[in-house]
Design a protein around this motif. Structure first.
Motif, short mmCIF file in Angstrom:
data_model
loop_
_atom_site.label_atom_id
_atom_site.label_comp_id
_atom_site.label_asym_id
_atom_site.label_seq_id
_atom_site.Cartn_x
_atom_site.Cartn_y
_atom_site.Cartn_z
N MET A 1 -34.59 -23.97 39.55
CA MET A 1 -34.34 -24.19 40.97
C MET A 1 -33.05 -24.97 41.18
O MET A 1 -32.26 -24.69 42.08
N LEU A 2 -32.83 -25.99 40.36
CA LEU A 2 -31.62 -26.78 40.45
C LEU A 2 -30.39 -25.92 40.20
O LEU A 2 -29.37 -26.05 40.90
N VAL A 4 -30.07 -22.67 40.69
CA VAL A 4 -29.86 -21.79 41.85
C VAL A 4 -29.16 -22.54 42.98
O VAL A 4 -28.24 -22.03 43.62
N THR A 5 -29.61 -23.79 43.22
CA THR A 5 -29.00 -24.61 44.27
C THR A 5 -27.53 -24.86 43.98
O THR A 5 -26.68 -24.76 44.87
N GLN A 6 -27.20 -25.18 42.73
CA GLN A 6 -25.82 -25.43 42.35
C GLN A 6 -24.97 -24.17 42.51
O GLN A 6 -23.82 -24.24 42.95
N LEU A 8 -25.48 -21.73 44.67
CA LEU A 8 -25.30 -21.51 46.10
C LEU A 8 -24.26 -22.47 46.68
O LEU A 8 -23.45 -22.07 47.53
N ILE A 9 -24.28 -23.71 46.22
CA ILE A 9 -23.25 -24.68 46.65
C ILE A 9 -21.87 -24.18 46.22
O ILE A 9 -20.91 -24.22 47.00
N SER A 11 -20.99 -21.13 45.69
CA SER A 11 -20.65 -19.95 46.48
C SER A 11 -20.07 -20.34 47.84
O SER A 11 -19.07 -19.78 48.30
N LEU A 35 -23.81 -35.44 46.29
CA LEU A 35 -24.87 -34.59 45.76
C LEU A 35 -25.02 -34.69 44.24
O LEU A 35 -26.11 -34.48 43.71
N THR A 217 -20.78 -29.27 35.09
CA THR A 217 -20.94 -29.08 36.53
C THR A 217 -19.85 -28.18 37.08
O THR A 217 -20.11 -27.31 37.93
N GLY A 224 -20.84 -19.94 40.65
CA GLY A 224 -21.40 -19.71 41.98
C GLY A 224 -20.35 -19.20 42.95
O GLY A 224 -20.64 -18.36 43.81
#
Length: 265
Positions: A1-2, A4-6, A8-9, A11, A35, A217, A224
Protein backbone atom coordinates in the motif's frame (compact mmCIF):
# COMPACT_ATOMS: atom_id res chain seq x y z
CA UNK A 1 0.00 0.00 0.00
CA UNK A 2 2.83 2.38 0.84
CA UNK A 3 4.48 1.65 -2.51
CA UNK A 4 1.24 2.39 -4.40
CA UNK A 5 0.87 5.70 -2.53
CA UNK A 6 4.43 6.70 -3.38
CA UNK A 7 3.89 5.83 -7.05
CA UNK A 8 0.72 7.96 -7.16
CA UNK A 9 2.55 10.88 -5.53
CA UNK A 10 5.30 10.53 -8.12
CA UNK A 11 2.71 10.46 -10.91
CA UNK A 12 1.08 13.70 -9.71
CA UNK A 13 4.44 15.47 -9.37
CA UNK A 14 5.54 14.26 -12.80
CA UNK A 15 2.36 15.63 -14.39
CA UNK A 16 2.92 19.06 -12.81
CA UNK A 17 6.58 19.18 -13.84
CA UNK A 18 5.93 18.21 -17.46
CA UNK A 19 3.00 20.55 -18.07
CA UNK A 20 4.16 23.66 -16.16
CA UNK A 21 7.89 23.32 -15.50
CA UNK A 22 7.09 23.93 -11.81
CA UNK A 23 7.62 21.25 -9.20
CA UNK A 24 11.19 20.04 -9.44
CA UNK A 25 12.12 21.86 -6.26
CA UNK A 26 9.19 23.71 -4.81
CA UNK A 27 6.58 20.94 -4.93
CA UNK A 28 9.11 18.20 -4.23
CA UNK A 29 10.70 19.85 -1.20
CA UNK A 30 7.52 20.14 0.91
CA UNK A 31 6.52 16.60 -0.13
CA UNK A 32 9.90 15.18 0.90
CA UNK A 33 9.95 17.17 4.15
CA UNK A 34 6.34 16.70 5.28
CA UNK A 35 5.42 13.29 3.84
CA UNK A 36 8.81 11.56 3.93
CA UNK A 37 10.24 13.22 7.06
CA UNK A 38 13.50 14.49 5.53
CA UNK A 39 15.51 17.43 6.84
CA UNK A 40 16.21 20.41 4.57
CA UNK A 41 19.57 19.21 3.24
CA UNK A 42 18.37 15.66 2.56
CA UNK A 43 15.26 17.04 0.84
CA UNK A 44 17.29 19.39 -1.39
CA UNK A 45 19.73 16.59 -2.28
CA UNK A 46 16.98 14.06 -3.06
CA UNK A 47 14.91 16.66 -4.94
CA UNK A 48 17.85 17.39 -7.25
CA UNK A 49 18.32 13.71 -8.11
CA UNK A 50 14.58 13.15 -8.53
CA UNK A 51 14.20 16.31 -10.60
CA UNK A 52 16.88 15.09 -12.98
CA UNK A 53 15.34 11.62 -13.31
CA UNK A 54 11.79 12.91 -13.84
CA UNK A 55 12.77 15.58 -16.33
CA UNK A 56 14.59 13.25 -18.72
CA UNK A 57 11.28 11.98 -20.11
CA UNK A 58 9.72 15.45 -19.88
CA UNK A 59 12.60 16.94 -21.91
CA UNK A 60 12.10 14.30 -24.58
CA UNK A 61 8.38 15.12 -24.85
CA UNK A 62 9.06 18.86 -25.24
CA UNK A 63 11.86 18.23 -27.74
CA UNK A 64 9.54 16.14 -29.91
CA UNK A 65 6.88 18.89 -29.71
CA UNK A 66 9.41 21.54 -30.84
CA UNK A 67 9.26 23.46 -27.55
CA UNK A 68 13.04 23.68 -27.01
CA UNK A 69 14.95 26.31 -29.06
CA UNK A 70 18.28 24.55 -28.69
CA UNK A 71 20.76 27.39 -29.27
CA UNK A 72 19.48 29.85 -26.60
CA UNK A 73 18.77 26.95 -24.23
CA UNK A 74 22.39 25.75 -24.46
CA UNK A 75 23.66 29.32 -24.05
CA UNK A 76 21.73 29.83 -20.81
CA UNK A 77 22.74 26.36 -19.62
CA UNK A 78 26.40 27.31 -20.09
CA UNK A 79 25.90 30.49 -18.04
CA UNK A 80 24.04 28.75 -15.22
CA UNK A 81 26.08 25.57 -14.81
CA UNK A 82 29.16 26.97 -12.97
CA UNK A 83 27.02 28.85 -10.43
CA UNK A 84 24.80 25.82 -9.82
CA UNK A 85 27.71 23.44 -9.31
CA UNK A 86 29.63 25.78 -6.98
CA UNK A 87 26.51 26.60 -4.92
CA UNK A 88 25.77 22.89 -4.49
CA UNK A 89 29.26 22.12 -3.23
CA UNK A 90 29.23 25.19 -0.98
CA UNK A 91 25.96 24.23 0.70
CA UNK A 92 27.10 20.61 1.05
CA UNK A 93 30.35 21.67 2.73
CA UNK A 94 28.71 24.17 5.09
CA UNK A 95 25.96 21.70 5.97
CA UNK A 96 28.56 19.13 6.98
CA UNK A 97 29.92 21.56 9.61
CA UNK A 98 27.83 21.19 12.82
CA UNK A 99 28.34 24.84 13.78
CA UNK A 100 26.81 26.03 10.50
CA UNK A 101 24.01 23.50 9.98
CA UNK A 102 21.12 25.51 11.46
CA UNK A 103 22.21 28.67 9.66
CA UNK A 104 22.44 26.77 6.36
CA UNK A 105 18.95 25.31 6.79
CA UNK A 106 17.46 28.72 7.64
CA UNK A 107 19.31 30.33 4.72
CA UNK A 108 17.99 27.71 2.30
CA UNK A 109 14.40 28.32 3.40
CA UNK A 110 14.68 32.11 3.17
CA UNK A 111 16.38 31.96 -0.23
CA UNK A 112 13.59 29.71 -1.51
CA UNK A 113 10.88 32.19 -0.54
CA UNK A 114 12.76 35.20 -1.94
CA UNK A 115 13.40 33.36 -5.22
CA UNK A 116 9.75 32.32 -5.53
CA UNK A 117 8.41 35.84 -4.88
CA UNK A 118 10.85 37.40 -7.35
CA UNK A 119 9.95 34.78 -9.92
CA UNK A 120 6.25 35.51 -9.49
CA UNK A 121 6.99 39.21 -10.07
CA UNK A 122 8.81 38.45 -13.34
CA UNK A 123 6.08 36.06 -14.43
CA UNK A 124 3.26 38.53 -13.73
CA UNK A 125 5.21 41.29 -15.45
CA UNK A 126 5.50 39.19 -18.60
CA UNK A 127 1.80 38.19 -18.59
CA UNK A 128 0.70 41.79 -18.01
CA UNK A 129 3.00 43.09 -20.74
CA UNK A 130 1.61 40.60 -23.26
CA UNK A 131 -2.02 41.17 -22.26
CA UNK A 132 -1.77 44.97 -22.69
CA UNK A 133 -0.05 44.83 -26.06
CA UNK A 134 -2.11 44.70 -29.25
CA UNK A 135 0.69 42.74 -30.91
CA UNK A 136 2.30 40.81 -28.04
CA UNK A 137 4.92 39.08 -30.12
CA UNK A 138 5.91 41.97 -32.34
CA UNK A 139 8.09 43.64 -29.70
CA UNK A 140 10.00 40.51 -28.80
CA UNK A 141 13.35 39.82 -30.35
CA UNK A 142 13.98 36.24 -31.52
CA UNK A 143 15.37 34.26 -28.59
CA UNK A 144 18.43 33.28 -30.64
CA UNK A 145 19.40 36.97 -31.06
CA UNK A 146 19.28 37.98 -27.38
CA UNK A 147 22.68 39.47 -26.39
CA UNK A 148 24.83 37.50 -23.96
CA UNK A 149 25.29 40.37 -21.50
CA UNK A 150 21.53 40.59 -20.89
CA UNK A 151 21.44 36.92 -19.87
CA UNK A 152 24.61 36.69 -17.78
CA UNK A 153 23.50 38.16 -14.42
CA UNK A 154 19.98 36.62 -14.35
CA UNK A 155 21.41 33.30 -15.57
CA UNK A 156 24.13 33.19 -12.90
CA UNK A 157 21.62 34.19 -10.21
CA UNK A 158 19.16 31.51 -11.28
CA UNK A 159 21.98 28.93 -11.33
CA UNK A 160 23.03 29.85 -7.79
CA UNK A 161 19.47 29.57 -6.45
CA UNK A 162 18.96 26.21 -8.13
CA UNK A 163 22.21 24.80 -6.78
CA UNK A 164 21.65 26.07 -3.23
CA UNK A 165 17.98 25.22 -2.81
CA UNK A 166 16.82 22.82 -5.53
CA UNK A 167 14.32 25.49 -6.63
CA UNK A 168 14.85 26.59 -10.18
CA UNK A 169 12.93 25.12 -13.10
CA UNK A 170 9.47 26.68 -13.09
CA UNK A 171 10.07 29.30 -10.45
CA UNK A 172 13.45 30.77 -11.37
CA UNK A 173 14.57 29.57 -14.81
CA UNK A 174 11.13 29.83 -16.41
CA UNK A 175 10.62 33.57 -15.66
CA UNK A 176 14.23 34.28 -16.69
CA UNK A 177 13.62 32.61 -20.05
CA UNK A 178 10.37 34.51 -20.57
CA UNK A 179 11.66 37.89 -19.41
CA UNK A 180 15.28 37.95 -20.57
CA UNK A 181 15.39 35.35 -23.40
CA UNK A 182 11.98 36.47 -24.76
CA UNK A 183 10.58 32.94 -25.10
CA UNK A 184 6.87 32.18 -25.20
CA UNK A 185 5.39 30.10 -22.38
CA UNK A 186 5.67 26.69 -24.06
CA UNK A 187 9.26 27.34 -25.22
CA UNK A 188 10.15 28.56 -21.73
CA UNK A 189 8.61 25.49 -20.08
CA UNK A 190 10.37 23.10 -22.46
CA UNK A 191 13.73 24.89 -22.22
CA UNK A 192 13.58 25.21 -18.42
CA UNK A 193 12.92 21.49 -18.11
CA UNK A 194 15.80 20.67 -20.46
CA UNK A 195 18.20 23.05 -18.68
CA UNK A 196 17.33 21.93 -15.17
CA UNK A 197 17.58 18.26 -16.13
CA UNK A 198 21.30 18.80 -16.64
CA UNK A 199 21.76 21.28 -13.79
CA UNK A 200 19.92 19.07 -11.31
CA UNK A 201 22.21 16.22 -12.35
CA UNK A 202 25.26 18.32 -11.52
CA UNK A 203 23.78 19.32 -8.16
CA UNK A 204 22.81 15.72 -7.43
CA UNK A 205 26.44 14.65 -7.89
CA UNK A 206 27.60 17.36 -5.50
CA UNK A 207 25.05 16.46 -2.82
CA UNK A 208 25.61 12.72 -3.16
CA UNK A 209 29.25 13.30 -2.21
CA UNK A 210 27.98 14.50 1.16
CA UNK A 211 25.77 11.43 1.64
CA UNK A 212 22.51 13.39 1.87
CA UNK A 213 20.61 11.80 -1.05
CA UNK A 214 17.81 9.22 -0.50
CA UNK A 215 18.26 7.29 -3.75
CA UNK A 216 15.58 4.69 -2.95
CA UNK A 217 12.80 7.27 -2.51
CA UNK A 218 13.94 9.15 -5.62
CA UNK A 219 13.73 6.04 -7.80
CA UNK A 220 10.24 5.07 -6.57
CA UNK A 221 8.82 8.57 -7.16
CA UNK A 222 10.49 8.70 -10.57
CA UNK A 223 8.86 5.42 -11.61
CA UNK A 224 5.51 6.87 -10.54
CA UNK A 225 6.07 9.95 -12.71
CA UNK A 226 6.22 7.74 -15.83
CA UNK A 227 2.52 6.91 -15.36
CA UNK A 228 1.51 10.49 -16.15
CA UNK A 229 3.47 10.86 -19.43
CA UNK A 230 0.54 10.09 -21.85
CA UNK A 231 -1.78 12.56 -20.08
CA UNK A 232 0.95 15.24 -19.94
CA UNK A 233 1.61 14.92 -23.67
CA UNK A 234 -2.10 15.19 -24.47
CA UNK A 235 -2.46 18.37 -22.38
CA UNK A 236 0.60 19.98 -23.97
CA UNK A 237 -0.74 19.38 -27.48
CA UNK A 238 -4.37 20.40 -27.01
CA UNK A 239 -4.44 23.12 -24.34
CA UNK A 240 -3.71 26.80 -25.06
CA UNK A 241 -0.72 28.93 -24.06
CA UNK A 242 -2.95 31.10 -21.84
CA UNK A 243 -4.09 28.02 -19.92
CA UNK A 244 -0.47 27.12 -19.16
CA UNK A 245 0.28 30.70 -18.09
CA UNK A 246 -2.44 30.67 -15.47
CA UNK A 247 -1.76 27.09 -14.42
CA UNK A 248 1.91 27.91 -13.86
CA UNK A 249 0.98 31.04 -11.92
CA UNK A 250 -1.34 28.96 -9.72
CA UNK A 251 1.48 26.59 -8.79
CA UNK A 252 3.82 29.51 -8.09
CA UNK A 253 1.25 30.94 -5.64
CA UNK A 254 0.77 27.54 -3.99
CA UNK A 255 4.54 27.23 -3.67
CA UNK A 256 4.82 30.61 -1.93
CA UNK A 257 2.18 29.60 0.61
CA UNK A 258 3.76 26.19 1.27
CA UNK A 259 7.30 27.49 1.75
CA UNK A 260 6.19 30.48 3.87
CA UNK A 261 4.22 28.14 6.10
CA UNK A 262 7.31 25.92 6.50
CA UNK A 263 9.52 28.86 7.46
CA UNK A 264 7.02 30.24 9.99
CA UNK A 265 6.17 26.93 11.64
Amino acid sequence: MLLVTQLLIGSAIGLVITTTGVGGGVILLPVLIYLFGMNALAAVATANLLSMLMKISSSYIHFRLGNIPLKPALLILGIMFPATFLASYGVTWLGSQPQYYEQVELGINILMIVAIIFSMFLFLQRIFKKSTSSHPLSSLAPSSSIPLNSLFVPGMSAGFVLGATGVGGGLVVLPVLMRFAQMNIKEAIGSSIFITTILSGGSAIAYSAGGYTDVHTAIILCLGSLISIPLARYLLVYLSERFFQYLTLLFILISIIMMSWKLIY
